[in-house]
Design a protein around this motif. Sequence first.
Motif, PDB file in Angstrom:
ATOM      1  N   MET A   1       0.997  -1.053   0.015  1.00  0.00           N
ATOM      2  CA  MET A   1       0.098  -0.081   0.103  1.00  0.00           C
ATOM      3  C   MET A   1       1.053   1.261  -0.048  1.00  0.00           C
ATOM      4  SD  MET A   1      -3.098   1.018   2.629  1.00  0.00           S
ATOM      5  CE  MET A   1      -4.160  -0.031   2.237  1.00  0.00           C
ATOM      6  N   THR A   2       0.489   2.340  -0.972  1.00  0.00           N
ATOM      7  CA  THR A   2       1.307   3.421  -0.979  1.00  0.00           C
ATOM      8  C   THR A   2       0.971   4.453   0.170  1.00  0.00           C
ATOM      9  OG1 THR A   2      -0.167   4.535  -2.379  1.00  0.00           O
ATOM     10  CG2 THR A   2       1.232   3.249  -3.457  1.00  0.00           C
ATOM     11  N   THR A   3       1.956   5.350   0.331  1.00  0.00           N
ATOM     12  CA  THR A   3       1.549   6.266   1.566  1.00  0.00           C
ATOM     13  C   THR A   3       0.446   7.246   1.094  1.00  0.00           C
ATOM     14  OG1 THR A   3       4.135   6.504   1.780  1.00  0.00           O
ATOM     15  CG2 THR A   3       2.360   8.464   2.591  1.00  0.00           C
ATOM     16  N   ILE A   4       0.339   7.429  -0.398  1.00  0.00           N
ATOM     17  CA  ILE A   4      -1.153   8.051  -0.721  1.00  0.00           C
ATOM     18  C   ILE A   4      -2.281   7.342  -0.354  1.00  0.00           C
ATOM     19  CG2 ILE A   4      -2.144   8.870  -2.965  1.00  0.00           C
ATOM     20  CD1 ILE A   4       0.771   9.112  -4.091  1.00  0.00           C
ATOM     21  N   SER A   5      -2.452   6.066  -0.676  1.00  0.00           N
ATOM     22  CA  SER A   5      -3.633   5.386  -0.416  1.00  0.00           C
ATOM     23  C   SER A   5      -3.711   5.202   1.027  1.00  0.00           C
ATOM     24  CB  SER A   5      -3.538   4.095  -1.191  1.00  0.00           C
ATOM     25  OG  SER A   5      -2.593   3.278  -0.974  1.00  0.00           O
ATOM     26  N   ARG A   6      -2.720   4.892   1.815  1.00  0.00           N
ATOM     27  CA  ARG A   6      -2.827   4.764   3.292  1.00  0.00           C
ATOM     28  C   ARG A   6      -3.394   6.229   3.874  1.00  0.00           C
ATOM     29  NH1 ARG A   6      -4.308   2.373   7.286  1.00  0.00           N
ATOM     30  NH2 ARG A   6      -2.787   2.419   9.048  1.00  0.00           N
ATOM     31  N   ALA A   7      -3.122   7.146   3.478  1.00  0.00           N
ATOM     32  CA  ALA A   7      -3.265   8.516   3.591  1.00  0.00           C
ATOM     33  C   ALA A   7      -5.048   8.750   3.991  1.00  0.00           C
ATOM     34  CB  ALA A   7      -2.638   9.650   3.311  1.00  0.00           C
ATOM     35  N   ARG A   8      -5.303   8.170   2.600  1.00  0.00           N
ATOM     36  CA  ARG A   8      -6.969   8.255   2.517  1.00  0.00           C
ATOM     37  C   ARG A   8      -7.594   7.184   3.450  1.00  0.00           C
ATOM     38  NH1 ARG A   8      -9.700   8.438  -3.101  1.00  0.00           N
ATOM     39  NH2 ARG A   8     -11.463   9.693  -2.497  1.00  0.00           N
ATOM     40  N   LEU A  32      -5.311  18.137  -0.465  1.00  0.00           N
ATOM     41  CA  LEU A  32      -5.606  16.960  -0.061  1.00  0.00           C
ATOM     42  C   LEU A  32      -5.912  15.972  -0.847  1.00  0.00           C
ATOM     43  CD1 LEU A  32      -4.734  15.264   2.513  1.00  0.00           C
ATOM     44  CD2 LEU A  32      -6.979  16.137   3.435  1.00  0.00           C
ATOM     45  N   GLY A  33      -7.145  16.149  -1.308  1.00  0.00           N
ATOM     46  CA  GLY A  33      -7.812  15.321  -2.177  1.00  0.00           C
ATOM     47  C   GLY A  33      -6.796  14.968  -3.531  1.00  0.00           C
ATOM     48  N   ARG A  34      -6.131  15.884  -3.789  1.00  0.00           N
ATOM     49  CA  ARG A  34      -5.263  15.676  -4.998  1.00  0.00           C
ATOM     50  C   ARG A  34      -4.097  14.871  -4.630  1.00  0.00           C
ATOM     51  NH1 ARG A  34      -4.962  17.987  -9.675  1.00  0.00           N
ATOM     52  NH2 ARG A  34      -2.749  18.503  -9.653  1.00  0.00           N
ATOM     53  N   PHE A  35      -3.735  14.718  -3.349  1.00  0.00           N
ATOM     54  CA  PHE A  35      -2.534  13.974  -2.820  1.00  0.00           C
ATOM     55  C   PHE A  35      -3.016  12.935  -2.851  1.00  0.00           C
ATOM     56  CE2 PHE A  35      -0.712  12.222   1.056  1.00  0.00           C
ATOM     57  CZ  PHE A  35       0.477  11.871   0.441  1.00  0.00           C
ATOM     58  N   GLU A  36      -4.270  12.484  -2.326  1.00  0.00           N
ATOM     59  CA  GLU A  36      -4.688  11.159  -1.864  1.00  0.00           C
ATOM     60  C   GLU A  36      -4.954  10.556  -3.205  1.00  0.00           C
ATOM     61  OE1 GLU A  36      -7.130  11.685   2.225  1.00  0.00           O
ATOM     62  OE2 GLU A  36      -8.156  11.595   0.402  1.00  0.00           O
ATOM     63  N   ASN A  37      -5.229  11.082  -4.151  1.00  0.00           N
ATOM     64  CA  ASN A  37      -5.544  10.433  -5.665  1.00  0.00           C
ATOM     65  C   ASN A  37      -4.102  10.446  -6.460  1.00  0.00           C
ATOM     66  OD1 ASN A  37      -8.369  10.292  -5.287  1.00  0.00           O
ATOM     67  ND2 ASN A  37      -8.494  12.407  -5.619  1.00  0.00           N
ATOM     68  N   GLY A  38      -3.115  10.820  -6.009  1.00  0.00           N
ATOM     69  CA  GLY A  38      -1.944  10.702  -6.570  1.00  0.00           C
ATOM     70  C   GLY A  38      -1.345  11.738  -7.570  1.00  0.00           C
ATOM     71  N   LYS A  39      -2.286  12.877  -7.517  1.00  0.00           N
ATOM     72  CA  LYS A  39      -1.991  14.062  -8.464  1.00  0.00           C
ATOM     73  C   LYS A  39      -1.064  15.038  -8.246  1.00  0.00           C
ATOM     74  CE  LYS A  39      -5.456  12.174 -11.277  1.00  0.00           C
ATOM     75  NZ  LYS A  39      -4.986  11.524 -12.158  1.00  0.00           N
ATOM     76  N   ALA A  40      -0.948  15.044  -6.971  1.00  0.00           N
ATOM     77  CA  ALA A  40       0.096  16.388  -6.084  1.00  0.00           C
ATOM     78  C   ALA A  40       0.824  15.587  -5.179  1.00  0.00           C
ATOM     79  CB  ALA A  40      -0.776  17.188  -5.573  1.00  0.00           C
ATOM     80  N   THR A  51       0.480  13.505   9.835  1.00  0.00           N
ATOM     81  CA  THR A  51       0.931  12.442  10.843  1.00  0.00           C
ATOM     82  C   THR A  51       0.484  12.843  12.279  1.00  0.00           C
ATOM     83  OG1 THR A  51       3.163  13.331  10.977  1.00  0.00           O
ATOM     84  CG2 THR A  51       2.433  11.345   9.378  1.00  0.00           C
ATOM     85  N   ALA A  52       0.693  14.377  12.602  1.00  0.00           N
ATOM     86  CA  ALA A  52       0.219  14.815  13.939  1.00  0.00           C
ATOM     87  C   ALA A  52      -1.407  14.586  14.162  1.00  0.00           C
ATOM     88  CB  ALA A  52       0.363  16.197  14.237  1.00  0.00           C
ATOM     89  N   LEU A  53      -2.100  14.741  13.027  1.00  0.00           N
ATOM     90  CA  LEU A  53      -3.412  14.710  13.092  1.00  0.00           C
ATOM     91  C   LEU A  53      -4.086  13.235  13.221  1.00  0.00           C
ATOM     92  CD1 LEU A  53      -6.440  15.903  13.060  1.00  0.00           C
ATOM     93  CD2 LEU A  53      -6.158  15.793  10.565  1.00  0.00           C
ATOM     94  N   TYR A  54      -3.460  12.361  12.459  1.00  0.00           N
ATOM     95  CA  TYR A  54      -3.785  11.044  12.453  1.00  0.00           C
ATOM     96  C   TYR A  54      -2.939  10.176  13.347  1.00  0.00           C
ATOM     97  CZ  TYR A  54      -5.568  12.196   7.459  1.00  0.00           C
ATOM     98  OH  TYR A  54      -6.283  12.497   6.422  1.00  0.00           O
ATOM     99  N   SER A  55      -2.000  10.627  14.080  1.00  0.00           N
ATOM    100  CA  SER A  55      -1.328   9.670  14.903  1.00  0.00           C
ATOM    101  C   SER A  55      -0.974   8.615  14.198  1.00  0.00           C
ATOM    102  CB  SER A  55      -2.201   9.353  16.201  1.00  0.00           C
ATOM    103  OG  SER A  55      -2.625  10.582  16.748  1.00  0.00           O
ATOM    104  N   ALA A  56      -0.240   8.787  13.065  1.00  0.00           N
ATOM    105  CA  ALA A  56       0.322   7.676  12.408  1.00  0.00           C
ATOM    106  C   ALA A  56       1.668   8.063  11.831  1.00  0.00           C
ATOM    107  CB  ALA A  56      -0.582   7.357  11.195  1.00  0.00           C
ATOM    108  N   THR A  57       2.621   6.959  11.418  1.00  0.00           N
ATOM    109  CA  THR A  57       3.762   7.267  10.883  1.00  0.00           C
ATOM    110  C   THR A  57       3.570   6.697   9.422  1.00  0.00           C
ATOM    111  OG1 THR A  57       4.770   7.025  13.022  1.00  0.00           O
ATOM    112  CG2 THR A  57       6.227   6.876  11.080  1.00  0.00           C
ATOM    113  N   PRO A  58       3.597   7.288   8.471  1.00  0.00           N
ATOM    114  CA  PRO A  58       3.749   6.823   6.994  1.00  0.00           C
ATOM    115  C   PRO A  58       4.849   6.380   6.745  1.00  0.00           C
ATOM    116  CG  PRO A  58       3.572   9.262   6.966  1.00  0.00           C
ATOM    117  CD  PRO A  58       3.496   8.910   8.294  1.00  0.00           C
TER     118      PRO A  58
END
Length: 82
Positions: A1-8, A32-40, A51-58
């Motif tokens: 899974m890519t960082t992009i799809s994981r963020a979404r 953010l939407g463009r990032f999640e779709n791999g366009k930015a 990562t601060a908001l999601y409490s995750a480490t991509p």
Amino acid sequence: MTTISRARQIRLERNLSLYQVEKATGIFATHLGRFENGKAGFSVKNLRKLTALYSATPVVRTAALNPISLDAILERWPENGC
């Protein structure tokens, strides 16, 4: 899974809309939407906010496709590096 799809995936698991993330981080929902779709891409500054908001480490993959934690990269990155 890519960082992009994981963020979404993380955003959806937390039942957050793009606009809620925008309000919490200051990252425009459209970007953010463009990032999640791999366009930015995203700056390190914006990745820190997410990562601060999601409490995750991509995981970021290098050109050699070796997984590296974002924390390892940020240790060597200037605080305001973008």
